[in-house]
Design an enzyme around this catalytic site. Sequence first.
Site, short mmCIF file in Angstrom:
data_model
loop_
_atom_site.label_atom_id
_atom_site.label_comp_id
_atom_site.label_asym_id
_atom_site.label_seq_id
_atom_site.Cartn_x
_atom_site.Cartn_y
_atom_site.Cartn_z
N SER A 9 0.86 -1.18 0.00
CA SER A 9 0.00 0.00 0.00
C SER A 9 0.89 1.23 0.00
O SER A 9 2.07 1.15 0.40
CB SER A 9 -0.87 0.01 1.26
OG SER A 9 -1.45 1.30 1.45
N TYR B 182 -2.77 -1.01 10.41
CA TYR B 182 -2.68 -1.19 8.95
C TYR B 182 -1.34 -0.67 8.42
O TYR B 182 -0.65 -1.36 7.65
CB TYR B 182 -3.85 -0.45 8.28
CG TYR B 182 -3.95 -0.67 6.78
CD1 TYR B 182 -4.59 -1.79 6.26
CD2 TYR B 182 -3.40 0.26 5.89
CE1 TYR B 182 -4.68 -1.99 4.89
CE2 TYR B 182 -3.49 0.06 4.52
CZ TYR B 182 -4.14 -1.05 4.02
OH TYR B 182 -4.24 -1.24 2.65
#
Length: 284
Positions: A169, A182
């Site tokens: 990401s 995350y």
Amino acid sequence: MTTQPTTFNTDLPKRRPMPDLLSGQKALVTGANSGIGRAVAIGLARAGAEVAVNYVVGEEAAQKVVAEIEAEGGRAHAVYADVSSEDDVKTMMASAIETMGTIDILVPNAGLQRDAAAVDMTLEQWNKVISVNLTGQFLCIREAVKEFNRRGVRTDVSVAAGKVICMSSVHEVIAWAGHINYAASKGGVHMMMQSLAQELAPQRIRVNAIGPGAIRTPINTQAWNTEAAYADLMRLVPYKRIGEPEDIANAAVFLASDMADYINGITLFVDGGMTCYPGFATGG
Ligand code: NAP
């Protein structure tokens, strides 16, 4: 500004850019019943790979992806596993190898969010995200590498013994308040990926990652499903459009192919420039 669609792009264009690029290769994509994983599975199949489509709860959605691939003349199989379970991953890999003969390409893509401010974050929220997003990738990669090493280079399909494409990401480099679990998981994916690339290169195994920016999938619906949310999101995207799952699939096909044979240990950001500090576009 043109009005952007705020619905899911479930109908991927029937584009077959380079159908022979992955011909004869076998791929496993985790979390392939939805969003980015679904598009990657379809993209790899369109490039000629046979694909194992992993799911955890959504078997029906996985079977639909399999049917879509088969309808286009490709080959695919649905395979169950909770990627955070060692036993599940071992069983999934054995079953995929038995069904397809071997595995050449792994895309550990399954991921989720459990958002909370740090002071409110429960250990369960922390552990869940780390165990799926980071440990899940480790478990899948470990089992795939055993097969790559057992088999070596299949010279008729690729010059490498195996290709791993971790789904990371932009948050492997962009800090994200309210999402520390995350961001930590994706930062972990980055260093795991690079360390693996270093460790496995002598065995002709390439390990890379894709760092998606904002992609239109169910994981982030609230960021794009109203005009106000979409306009707000565009402040972070120099290219001024949301990414579509197919943008990630195209990158995965390239990284899995021999066209990328000298690419090892990188994260390919597919983010419309989100990692270019858009706040500085007007002088900071
Ligand atoms: P998504 O549509 O919610 O897909 C996530 C997938 O992961 C689903 O197929 C889900 O299966 C699967 N999954 C969750 N827990 C699992 C488990 N324990 N075992 C196996 N599969 C599991 O979200 P997405 O946007 O496509 O996300 C895919 C990946 O891209 C994630 O790693 C995410 O972090 C990354 N990413 C996405 C974006 C974005 O903007 N969309 C940006 C950067 C990175 P179920 O549906 O059955 O639970």
